[in-house]
Design a protein around this motif. Structure first.
Motif, PDB file in Angstrom:
ATOM      1  N   GLY A 324       0.777  -1.105   0.137  1.00 39.55           N
ATOM      2  CA  GLY A 324      -0.052   0.032  -0.032  1.00 39.55           C
ATOM      3  C   GLY A 324       0.859   1.203  -0.093  1.00 39.55           C
ATOM      4  N   PHE A 325       0.218   2.301  -0.359  1.00 37.37           N
ATOM      5  CA  PHE A 325       1.079   3.620  -0.364  1.00 37.37           C
ATOM      6  C   PHE A 325       0.123   4.924  -0.386  1.00 37.37           C
ATOM      7  CE2 PHE A 325       4.197   6.045  -3.318  1.00 37.37           C
ATOM      8  CZ  PHE A 325       5.436   5.842  -2.557  1.00 37.37           C
ATOM      9  N   GLY A 326       0.843   5.999  -0.144  1.00 35.49           N
ATOM     10  CA  GLY A 326       0.119   7.306  -0.134  1.00 35.49           C
ATOM     11  C   GLY A 326      -0.567   7.465   1.478  1.00 35.49           C
ATOM     12  N   GLY A 327       0.724   8.269   2.087  1.00 34.52           N
ATOM     13  CA  GLY A 327       0.661   8.454   3.248  1.00 34.52           C
ATOM     14  C   GLY A 327       1.391   7.419   4.214  1.00 34.52           C
ATOM     15  N   GLY A 328       2.270   6.836   3.635  1.00 33.60           N
ATOM     16  CA  GLY A 328       3.103   5.851   4.102  1.00 33.60           C
ATOM     17  C   GLY A 328       3.421   4.853   3.587  1.00 33.60           C
ATOM     18  N   TYR A 329       4.353   3.575   3.926  1.00 34.89           N
ATOM     19  CA  TYR A 329       4.414   2.405   3.227  1.00 34.89           C
ATOM     20  C   TYR A 329       3.272   1.555   3.950  1.00 34.89           C
ATOM     21  CZ  TYR A 329       7.071  -1.495   1.180  1.00 34.89           C
ATOM     22  OH  TYR A 329       7.298  -2.406   0.310  1.00 34.89           O
ATOM     23  N   LEU A 330       2.172   1.469   3.337  1.00 30.78           N
ATOM     24  CA  LEU A 330       0.893   0.814   4.125  1.00 30.78           C
ATOM     25  C   LEU A 330       0.511  -0.485   3.589  1.00 30.78           C
ATOM     26  CD1 LEU A 330      -1.214   3.917   3.286  1.00 30.78           C
ATOM     27  CD2 LEU A 330       0.072   3.467   5.409  1.00 30.78           C
ATOM     28  N   PRO A 331      -0.195  -1.277   4.590  1.00 26.27           N
ATOM     29  CA  PRO A 331      -0.692  -2.596   4.331  1.00 26.27           C
ATOM     30  C   PRO A 331      -1.786  -2.208   2.882  1.00 26.27           C
ATOM     31  CG  PRO A 331      -1.103  -1.944   6.642  1.00 26.27           C
ATOM     32  CD  PRO A 331      -0.882  -0.771   5.800  1.00 26.27           C
ATOM     33  N   PRO A 332      -1.536  -3.476   2.113  1.00 26.52           N
ATOM     34  CA  PRO A 332      -1.163  -4.897   2.490  1.00 26.52           C
ATOM     35  C   PRO A 332       0.409  -4.940   1.678  1.00 26.52           C
ATOM     36  CG  PRO A 332      -2.529  -4.964   0.479  1.00 26.52           C
ATOM     37  CD  PRO A 332      -2.678  -3.728   0.909  1.00 26.52           C
ATOM     38  N   ILE A 333       1.133  -5.553   2.654  1.00 27.25           N
ATOM     39  CA  ILE A 333       2.807  -5.711   2.468  1.00 27.25           C
ATOM     40  C   ILE A 333       2.916  -7.254   2.151  1.00 27.25           C
ATOM     41  CG2 ILE A 333       4.853  -5.264   3.111  1.00 27.25           C
ATOM     42  CD1 ILE A 333       3.979  -3.073   4.897  1.00 27.25           C
ATOM     43  N   LEU A 334       2.946  -7.570   0.880  1.00 25.52           N
ATOM     44  CA  LEU A 334       3.083  -9.005   0.324  1.00 25.52           C
ATOM     45  C   LEU A 334       4.341  -9.161  -0.366  1.00 25.52           C
ATOM     46  CD1 LEU A 334       1.380 -11.658   0.083  1.00 25.52           C
ATOM     47  CD2 LEU A 334       0.376 -10.635  -1.952  1.00 25.52           C
ATOM     48  N   GLY A 335       4.896 -10.313   0.125  1.00 24.12           N
ATOM     49  CA  GLY A 335       6.197 -10.916  -0.537  1.00 24.12           C
ATOM     50  C   GLY A 335       5.597 -11.747  -1.498  1.00 24.12           C
ATOM     51  N   SER A 336       6.827 -12.445  -2.208  1.00 25.33           N
ATOM     52  CA  SER A 336       6.417 -13.372  -3.183  1.00 25.33           C
ATOM     53  C   SER A 336       6.518 -14.951  -2.498  1.00 25.33           C
ATOM     54  CB  SER A 336       7.461 -13.356  -4.352  1.00 25.33           C
ATOM     55  OG  SER A 336       8.735 -13.678  -3.912  1.00 25.33           O
ATOM     56  N   LYS A 337       6.148 -15.835  -3.139  1.00 23.23           N
ATOM     57  CA  LYS A 337       6.107 -17.006  -2.578  1.00 23.23           C
ATOM     58  C   LYS A 337       7.510 -17.541  -2.486  1.00 23.23           C
ATOM     59  CE  LYS A 337       1.969 -18.845  -5.039  1.00 23.23           C
ATOM     60  NZ  LYS A 337       1.403 -19.742  -6.003  1.00 23.23           N
ATOM     61  N   SER A 338       8.328 -17.114  -2.934  1.00 24.40           N
ATOM     62  CA  SER A 338       9.888 -17.482  -2.726  1.00 24.40           C
ATOM     63  C   SER A 338      10.727 -16.519  -1.890  1.00 24.40           C
ATOM     64  CB  SER A 338      10.464 -17.678  -3.976  1.00 24.40           C
ATOM     65  OG  SER A 338      10.483 -16.401  -4.662  1.00 24.40           O
ATOM     66  N   ARG A 339       9.931 -15.279  -1.590  1.00 20.96           N
ATOM     67  CA  ARG A 339      10.456 -14.410  -0.847  1.00 20.96           C
ATOM     68  C   ARG A 339       9.486 -13.640  -0.131  1.00 20.96           C
ATOM     69  NH1 ARG A 339      11.316  -9.630   1.719  1.00 20.96           N
ATOM     70  NH2 ARG A 339      10.198  -8.667   0.246  1.00 20.96           N
ATOM     71  N   PRO A 340       9.185 -14.635   0.939  1.00 22.37           N
ATOM     72  CA  PRO A 340       7.864 -13.874   1.801  1.00 22.37           C
ATOM     73  C   PRO A 340       8.531 -12.711   2.646  1.00 22.37           C
ATOM     74  CG  PRO A 340       8.093 -16.291   2.133  1.00 22.37           C
ATOM     75  CD  PRO A 340       9.433 -15.865   1.490  1.00 22.37           C
ATOM     76  N   ALA A 341       7.537 -11.820   2.960  1.00 19.68           N
ATOM     77  CA  ALA A 341       7.499 -10.721   3.805  1.00 19.68           C
ATOM     78  C   ALA A 341       6.695 -11.044   4.990  1.00 19.68           C
ATOM     79  CB  ALA A 341       6.975  -9.452   3.008  1.00 19.68           C
TER      80      ALA A 341
END
Length: 399
Positions: A324-341
Protein backbone atom coordinates in the motif's frame (compact mmCIF):
# COMPACT_ATOMS: atom_id res chain seq x y z
CA UNK A 1 11.16 -0.40 -26.48
CA UNK A 2 11.34 3.21 -27.63
CA UNK A 3 10.20 5.68 -25.00
CA UNK A 4 7.23 7.86 -25.92
CA UNK A 5 5.84 10.77 -23.90
CA UNK A 6 2.47 9.06 -23.53
CA UNK A 7 1.38 10.53 -20.20
CA UNK A 8 -2.20 10.57 -18.95
CA UNK A 9 -1.53 14.04 -17.55
CA UNK A 10 -1.10 16.10 -20.69
CA UNK A 11 -0.13 19.75 -20.03
CA UNK A 12 -3.73 21.03 -20.00
CA UNK A 13 -4.87 18.33 -17.58
CA UNK A 14 -1.80 18.89 -15.44
CA UNK A 15 -2.46 22.63 -15.23
CA UNK A 16 -6.10 21.98 -14.40
CA UNK A 17 -5.10 19.80 -11.47
CA UNK A 18 -2.65 22.44 -10.25
CA UNK A 19 -5.42 25.06 -10.35
CA UNK A 20 -7.74 22.81 -8.37
CA UNK A 21 -5.31 22.27 -5.52
CA UNK A 22 -3.01 25.30 -5.60
CA UNK A 23 -2.34 27.01 -2.29
CA UNK A 24 -3.75 24.81 0.44
CA UNK A 25 -4.18 21.33 -1.00
CA UNK A 26 -7.49 20.47 0.58
CA UNK A 27 -10.82 22.12 1.27
CA UNK A 28 -12.04 22.94 4.76
CA UNK A 29 -14.56 20.11 4.35
CA UNK A 30 -11.81 17.59 3.66
CA UNK A 31 -9.86 18.64 6.73
CA UNK A 32 -13.01 18.66 8.86
CA UNK A 33 -13.79 15.10 7.79
CA UNK A 34 -10.31 14.01 8.85
CA UNK A 35 -10.58 15.73 12.23
CA UNK A 36 -13.96 14.07 12.74
CA UNK A 37 -12.41 10.65 12.12
CA UNK A 38 -9.79 11.36 14.79
CA UNK A 39 -12.04 12.88 17.45
CA UNK A 40 -14.65 10.14 17.01
CA UNK A 41 -11.97 7.53 17.66
CA UNK A 42 -10.73 9.36 20.74
CA UNK A 43 -14.28 9.34 22.09
CA UNK A 44 -14.65 5.66 21.24
CA UNK A 45 -11.43 4.75 23.09
CA UNK A 46 -12.23 7.12 25.98
CA UNK A 47 -9.00 9.07 25.53
CA UNK A 48 -8.66 12.62 26.85
CA UNK A 49 -6.22 13.79 24.22
CA UNK A 50 -3.90 12.79 21.39
CA UNK A 51 -0.26 13.73 20.83
CA UNK A 52 0.98 13.39 17.23
CA UNK A 53 4.73 13.66 16.84
CA UNK A 54 7.06 14.04 13.88
CA UNK A 55 10.68 14.99 13.34
CA UNK A 56 13.30 15.46 10.62
CA UNK A 57 10.64 15.63 7.87
CA UNK A 58 9.18 12.26 8.94
CA UNK A 59 5.63 11.60 10.05
CA UNK A 60 2.51 11.84 7.88
CA UNK A 61 -0.23 12.39 10.47
CA UNK A 62 0.50 16.07 11.16
CA UNK A 63 0.41 17.06 7.46
CA UNK A 64 -2.70 14.90 6.95
CA UNK A 65 -4.59 16.84 9.63
CA UNK A 66 -3.08 20.32 9.24
CA UNK A 67 -1.25 20.59 5.92
CA UNK A 68 2.00 21.47 7.71
CA UNK A 69 4.87 19.24 6.56
CA UNK A 70 7.01 18.32 9.53
CA UNK A 71 10.38 20.06 9.27
CA UNK A 72 12.78 19.82 12.23
CA UNK A 73 10.21 18.71 14.83
CA UNK A 74 6.52 19.16 15.49
CA UNK A 75 3.94 17.99 18.02
CA UNK A 76 0.19 18.32 17.48
CA UNK A 77 -1.94 18.05 20.64
CA UNK A 78 -5.65 17.40 20.15
CA UNK A 79 -8.16 17.38 22.99
CA UNK A 80 -11.90 16.81 23.01
CA UNK A 81 -12.34 19.74 25.40
CA UNK A 82 -9.74 22.29 24.27
CA UNK A 83 -8.33 23.96 21.17
CA UNK A 84 -5.72 22.03 19.21
CA UNK A 85 -2.14 23.28 19.45
CA UNK A 86 0.73 22.67 17.04
CA UNK A 87 4.19 23.07 18.57
CA UNK A 88 6.89 23.64 15.95
CA UNK A 89 10.68 23.64 15.91
CA UNK A 90 12.58 25.81 15.06
CA UNK A 91 11.39 29.30 16.02
CA UNK A 92 11.97 30.55 12.47
CA UNK A 93 9.70 27.78 11.16
CA UNK A 94 6.69 29.09 13.07
CA UNK A 95 5.73 31.98 10.73
CA UNK A 96 5.02 29.76 7.75
CA UNK A 97 3.46 27.09 9.95
CA UNK A 98 1.07 29.69 11.34
CA UNK A 99 -0.10 30.63 7.83
CA UNK A 100 -0.21 27.03 6.57
CA UNK A 101 -1.58 24.79 9.30
CA UNK A 102 -5.33 24.20 9.33
CA UNK A 103 -7.43 24.22 12.49
CA UNK A 104 -4.68 24.81 15.07
CA UNK A 105 -2.90 27.48 17.04
CA UNK A 106 0.81 27.39 16.17
CA UNK A 107 3.41 27.98 18.88
CA UNK A 108 7.15 27.64 19.16
CA UNK A 109 7.95 24.38 20.94
CA UNK A 110 10.49 26.06 23.17
CA UNK A 111 13.91 24.78 24.23
CA UNK A 112 12.52 21.25 24.74
CA UNK A 113 9.53 20.05 22.73
CA UNK A 114 8.71 17.32 25.24
CA UNK A 115 8.39 19.90 28.03
CA UNK A 116 5.91 21.88 25.94
CA UNK A 117 3.93 18.68 25.39
CA UNK A 118 3.89 18.00 29.11
CA UNK A 119 2.87 21.58 29.94
CA UNK A 120 -0.04 21.39 27.51
CA UNK A 121 -1.25 18.03 28.83
CA UNK A 122 -1.23 19.45 32.36
CA UNK A 123 -3.07 22.57 31.20
CA UNK A 124 -5.90 20.58 29.61
CA UNK A 125 -5.95 18.07 32.50
CA UNK A 126 -5.39 14.96 30.40
CA UNK A 127 -4.82 11.52 31.87
CA UNK A 128 -5.36 8.96 29.09
CA UNK A 129 -3.31 10.07 26.09
CA UNK A 130 -3.12 8.59 22.62
CA UNK A 131 0.21 8.71 20.75
CA UNK A 132 0.90 8.69 17.01
CA UNK A 133 4.46 8.96 15.69
CA UNK A 134 7.96 7.84 16.54
CA UNK A 135 8.76 9.49 19.85
CA UNK A 136 12.08 8.38 21.30
CA UNK A 137 12.24 6.40 24.52
CA UNK A 138 13.39 9.36 26.59
CA UNK A 139 10.31 11.36 25.56
CA UNK A 140 7.97 8.45 26.27
CA UNK A 141 9.52 7.91 29.70
CA UNK A 142 9.38 11.63 30.47
CA UNK A 143 5.63 11.76 29.80
CA UNK A 144 4.84 8.48 31.55
CA UNK A 145 6.87 9.44 34.61
CA UNK A 146 4.68 12.54 34.90
CA UNK A 147 1.74 10.22 35.51
CA UNK A 148 0.10 9.95 32.08
CA UNK A 149 -1.19 6.69 30.60
CA UNK A 150 -0.10 6.40 26.96
CA UNK A 151 -1.81 4.38 24.23
CA UNK A 152 -0.29 3.87 20.78
CA UNK A 153 -2.69 4.70 17.93
CA UNK A 154 -0.16 4.10 15.14
CA UNK A 155 -1.86 0.96 13.85
CA UNK A 156 -5.27 2.63 13.91
CA UNK A 157 -3.89 5.64 12.02
CA UNK A 158 -2.32 3.37 9.41
CA UNK A 159 -5.70 1.74 8.82
CA UNK A 160 -7.41 5.13 8.61
CA UNK A 161 -5.11 6.11 5.71
CA UNK A 162 -5.82 3.09 3.49
CA UNK A 163 -8.78 4.55 1.58
CA UNK A 164 -7.99 7.72 -0.37
CA UNK A 165 -10.38 10.61 -0.94
CA UNK A 166 -10.91 11.93 -4.50
CA UNK A 167 -8.69 14.94 -3.77
CA UNK A 168 -5.97 12.70 -2.37
CA UNK A 169 -6.12 10.68 -5.58
CA UNK A 170 -5.65 13.88 -7.59
CA UNK A 171 -2.54 14.65 -5.53
CA UNK A 172 -1.28 11.12 -6.15
CA UNK A 173 -1.83 11.66 -9.87
CA UNK A 174 0.46 14.68 -9.72
CA UNK A 175 3.04 12.68 -7.79
CA UNK A 176 2.79 9.96 -10.45
CA UNK A 177 3.22 12.57 -13.18
CA UNK A 178 6.37 13.90 -11.53
CA UNK A 179 7.71 10.34 -11.20
CA UNK A 180 7.11 9.71 -14.90
CA UNK A 181 8.79 13.01 -15.79
CA UNK A 182 11.91 11.74 -14.04
CA UNK A 183 11.95 8.52 -16.07
CA UNK A 184 11.43 10.52 -19.26
CA UNK A 185 14.27 12.90 -18.37
CA UNK A 186 16.67 10.03 -17.70
CA UNK A 187 15.62 8.27 -20.92
CA UNK A 188 16.24 11.41 -22.97
CA UNK A 189 19.39 12.76 -21.30
CA UNK A 190 21.46 9.96 -19.81
CA UNK A 191 24.75 9.29 -21.58
CA UNK A 192 27.84 7.23 -20.86
CA UNK A 193 30.35 8.93 -18.57
CA UNK A 194 27.61 10.30 -16.34
CA UNK A 195 27.50 9.00 -12.77
CA UNK A 196 24.68 7.73 -10.57
CA UNK A 197 24.75 11.16 -8.94
CA UNK A 198 23.79 12.59 -12.33
CA UNK A 199 20.77 10.28 -12.44
CA UNK A 200 19.58 11.78 -9.16
CA UNK A 201 20.05 15.29 -10.59
CA UNK A 202 18.14 14.42 -13.78
CA UNK A 203 15.26 13.02 -11.74
CA UNK A 204 14.93 15.93 -9.33
CA UNK A 205 15.45 18.67 -11.90
CA UNK A 206 12.54 17.28 -13.92
CA UNK A 207 10.01 18.24 -11.25
CA UNK A 208 11.52 21.02 -9.14
CA UNK A 209 10.23 23.92 -11.24
CA UNK A 210 6.70 22.45 -11.06
CA UNK A 211 6.66 22.27 -7.28
CA UNK A 212 7.52 18.59 -7.11
CA UNK A 213 9.35 17.01 -4.20
CA UNK A 214 11.68 14.03 -3.87
CA UNK A 215 10.23 11.11 -1.94
CA UNK A 216 12.66 8.47 -3.17
CA UNK A 217 15.00 8.20 -6.15
CA UNK A 218 16.93 4.95 -6.02
CA UNK A 219 19.29 3.81 -8.79
CA UNK A 220 21.86 1.22 -9.60
CA UNK A 221 24.05 0.94 -12.69
CA UNK A 222 25.71 -2.37 -13.44
CA UNK A 223 27.56 -3.89 -16.38
CA UNK A 224 25.15 -6.28 -18.10
CA UNK A 225 27.96 -8.65 -19.08
CA UNK A 226 29.40 -8.76 -15.56
CA UNK A 227 26.57 -7.63 -13.24
CA UNK A 228 27.21 -6.93 -9.57
CA UNK A 229 23.88 -5.61 -8.25
CA UNK A 230 20.27 -6.80 -8.37
CA UNK A 231 18.31 -3.92 -6.86
CA UNK A 232 18.48 -0.09 -6.87
CA UNK A 233 20.65 1.47 -4.19
CA UNK A 234 19.04 3.79 -1.66
CA UNK A 235 22.13 6.01 -1.88
CA UNK A 236 23.63 6.83 -5.26
CA UNK A 237 27.36 6.43 -5.86
CA UNK A 238 29.99 8.06 -8.04
CA UNK A 239 30.10 5.01 -10.32
CA UNK A 240 30.55 6.06 -13.95
CA UNK A 241 27.92 4.74 -16.37
CA UNK A 242 29.10 2.85 -19.46
CA UNK A 243 27.49 1.79 -22.75
CA UNK A 244 27.26 -1.77 -21.45
CA UNK A 245 25.25 -0.85 -18.37
CA UNK A 246 21.77 -1.66 -17.22
CA UNK A 247 20.17 1.09 -15.14
CA UNK A 248 17.43 0.09 -12.72
CA UNK A 249 15.42 2.70 -10.89
CA UNK A 250 12.70 3.20 -8.30
CA UNK A 251 11.39 6.76 -8.39
CA UNK A 252 8.74 8.54 -6.34
CA UNK A 253 8.28 12.19 -7.11
CA UNK A 254 5.72 13.81 -4.84
CA UNK A 255 3.27 16.70 -4.69
CA UNK A 256 2.69 18.04 -1.15
CA UNK A 257 3.70 14.69 0.29
CA UNK A 258 1.63 12.56 -2.12
CA UNK A 259 4.03 10.43 -4.15
CA UNK A 260 3.73 8.30 -7.22
CA UNK A 261 5.98 5.32 -7.75
CA UNK A 262 7.44 3.97 -10.98
CA UNK A 263 10.05 1.21 -11.28
CA UNK A 264 11.87 0.63 -14.54
CA UNK A 265 14.98 -0.91 -16.11
CA UNK A 266 16.86 0.83 -18.94
CA UNK A 267 19.59 -0.53 -21.20
CA UNK A 268 22.39 1.80 -22.25
CA UNK A 269 22.92 -0.18 -25.47
CA UNK A 270 20.47 -1.27 -28.21
CA UNK A 271 21.12 -4.99 -27.65
CA UNK A 272 20.62 -5.83 -23.97
CA UNK A 273 22.22 -8.94 -22.50
CA UNK A 274 20.17 -12.09 -22.96
CA UNK A 275 19.58 -12.50 -19.22
CA UNK A 276 18.09 -8.98 -19.06
CA UNK A 277 15.59 -9.85 -21.80
CA UNK A 278 14.73 -13.15 -20.11
CA UNK A 279 14.27 -11.60 -16.67
CA UNK A 280 12.23 -8.74 -18.06
CA UNK A 281 9.92 -11.05 -19.96
CA UNK A 282 9.07 -12.77 -16.65
CA UNK A 283 8.77 -9.43 -14.83
CA UNK A 284 6.40 -8.02 -17.44
CA UNK A 285 4.22 -11.13 -17.46
CA UNK A 286 4.06 -11.16 -13.66
CA UNK A 287 3.21 -7.45 -13.58
CA UNK A 288 0.41 -7.84 -16.14
CA UNK A 289 -0.93 -10.94 -14.39
CA UNK A 290 -1.06 -9.24 -10.99
CA UNK A 291 -2.61 -6.07 -12.45
CA UNK A 292 -5.32 -8.16 -14.11
CA UNK A 293 -6.66 -9.46 -10.77
CA UNK A 294 -6.63 -6.17 -8.85
CA UNK A 295 -10.10 -5.02 -7.81
CA UNK A 296 -12.15 -4.38 -4.71
CA UNK A 297 -12.36 -7.69 -2.84
CA UNK A 298 -9.15 -9.12 -4.30
CA UNK A 299 -7.39 -11.46 -1.85
CA UNK A 300 -3.68 -11.86 -1.22
CA UNK A 301 -3.91 -15.47 -2.39
CA UNK A 302 -5.19 -14.30 -5.77
CA UNK A 303 -2.21 -11.96 -6.09
CA UNK A 304 0.25 -14.70 -5.13
CA UNK A 305 -1.31 -17.09 -7.63
CA UNK A 306 -1.11 -14.39 -10.31
CA UNK A 307 2.62 -14.04 -9.63
CA UNK A 308 3.39 -17.74 -9.79
CA UNK A 309 5.24 -17.38 -13.12
CA UNK A 310 8.16 -16.01 -11.10
CA UNK A 311 8.77 -19.24 -9.20
CA UNK A 312 7.80 -21.42 -12.19
CA UNK A 313 10.66 -19.75 -14.08
CA UNK A 314 13.14 -20.58 -11.32
CA UNK A 315 13.50 -16.92 -10.31
CA UNK A 316 12.63 -14.93 -7.20
CA UNK A 317 12.28 -11.36 -5.93
CA UNK A 318 14.23 -9.07 -3.63
CA UNK A 319 11.65 -6.42 -2.74
CA UNK A 320 8.00 -6.77 -1.73
CA UNK A 321 5.65 -7.88 -4.50
CA UNK A 322 3.00 -5.27 -3.66
CA UNK A 323 2.49 -2.69 -0.92
CA UNK A 324 0.00 0.00 0.00
CA UNK A 325 1.05 3.60 -0.55
CA UNK A 326 0.03 7.22 -0.11
CA UNK A 327 0.47 8.36 3.48
CA UNK A 328 3.20 5.87 4.25
CA UNK A 329 4.34 2.38 3.31
CA UNK A 330 0.97 0.82 4.04
CA UNK A 331 -0.77 -2.55 4.15
CA UNK A 332 -1.08 -4.87 2.43
CA UNK A 333 2.64 -5.66 2.33
CA UNK A 334 3.02 -8.91 0.43
CA UNK A 335 6.21 -10.74 -0.49
CA UNK A 336 6.44 -13.34 -3.21
CA UNK A 337 6.06 -17.09 -2.64
CA UNK A 338 9.83 -17.54 -2.76
CA UNK A 339 10.65 -14.37 -0.76
CA UNK A 340 7.88 -13.94 1.83
CA UNK A 341 7.57 -10.66 3.72
CA UNK A 342 6.21 -12.41 6.79
CA UNK A 343 2.75 -13.81 7.35
CA UNK A 344 0.39 -13.34 4.41
CA UNK A 345 -1.77 -10.30 5.29
CA UNK A 346 -5.36 -11.07 6.23
CA UNK A 347 -6.75 -8.22 4.18
CA UNK A 348 -8.65 -7.79 0.93
CA UNK A 349 -8.21 -4.84 -1.39
CA UNK A 350 -10.86 -2.14 -1.20
CA UNK A 351 -12.03 0.56 -3.56
CA UNK A 352 -9.94 3.70 -3.04
CA UNK A 353 -6.79 1.96 -1.86
CA UNK A 354 -3.48 2.94 -3.49
CA UNK A 355 -1.08 0.04 -4.10
CA UNK A 356 2.26 -0.35 -5.82
CA UNK A 357 2.76 -3.49 -7.91
CA UNK A 358 6.50 -4.21 -8.31
CA UNK A 359 7.59 -7.72 -9.34
CA UNK A 360 11.34 -7.05 -9.25
CA UNK A 361 12.90 -10.19 -10.66
CA UNK A 362 16.23 -11.57 -9.39
CA UNK A 363 18.04 -14.87 -9.16
CA UNK A 364 19.99 -16.68 -6.49
CA UNK A 365 23.28 -15.03 -7.48
CA UNK A 366 22.30 -11.73 -5.86
CA UNK A 367 23.96 -9.93 -8.77
CA UNK A 368 21.27 -9.80 -11.47
CA UNK A 369 17.90 -8.10 -11.32
CA UNK A 370 15.38 -6.01 -13.25
CA UNK A 371 12.68 -3.60 -12.10
CA UNK A 372 9.14 -2.96 -13.27
CA UNK A 373 6.30 -1.45 -11.27
CA UNK A 374 3.65 1.22 -10.96
CA UNK A 375 1.14 2.86 -8.63
CA UNK A 376 -2.51 1.80 -8.92
CA UNK A 377 -5.81 2.99 -7.46
CA UNK A 378 -8.19 0.13 -6.70
CA UNK A 379 -11.68 0.44 -8.20
CA UNK A 380 -14.81 -1.68 -7.78
CA UNK A 381 -14.13 -3.71 -10.91
CA UNK A 382 -10.39 -3.33 -11.49
CA UNK A 383 -7.54 -0.91 -10.95
CA UNK A 384 -6.43 2.37 -12.50
CA UNK A 385 -2.71 2.67 -13.19
CA UNK A 386 -1.53 6.21 -12.40
CA UNK A 387 1.89 5.81 -14.05
CA UNK A 388 2.20 6.39 -17.77
CA UNK A 389 5.86 5.53 -18.38
CA UNK A 390 5.96 2.91 -21.15
CA UNK A 391 6.03 -0.60 -19.76
CA UNK A 392 8.73 -3.13 -20.44
CA UNK A 393 12.46 -2.74 -20.78
CA UNK A 394 13.51 0.75 -21.90
CA UNK A 395 16.37 1.49 -24.28
CA UNK A 396 18.08 4.80 -23.56
CA UNK A 397 17.53 7.37 -26.31
CA UNK A 398 21.24 7.82 -26.93
CA UNK A 399 22.04 4.10 -26.83
Amino acid sequence: MVFTSNFSLEPDAELQLFRQIKGRCFSDKEYQDRWQIVTSYLQHKKLDSLVIYGSERAGTAIPWLTGWPVTAEAALIISLDADAKLYVQYHNHTPQAATTAYGVDVLWAGPKTVQSILDRLAQIKSHRVGIIGKMNLDMINFIQNAGYSLFSLDKWYETARLIKSPTEINCLKLGAYFSDLAVKSIYEKVTPDMTEYDLVALAENSWLSLGGQAHIRYFISTNMDNPDGMVPRQNATSRVISRDDLLTMEISGAFRGYAGQVLRSMSMRPNPASWVLEFHEIADKAFESIASVLRSGCTMSEILDASSIIEESGLTTCDDLIHGFGGGYLPPILGSKSRPAGKIPDINLEQGMAVVVQPNITDASGKRGVQTGALFIITQTGAQCLQQSPSGLLIAKHA
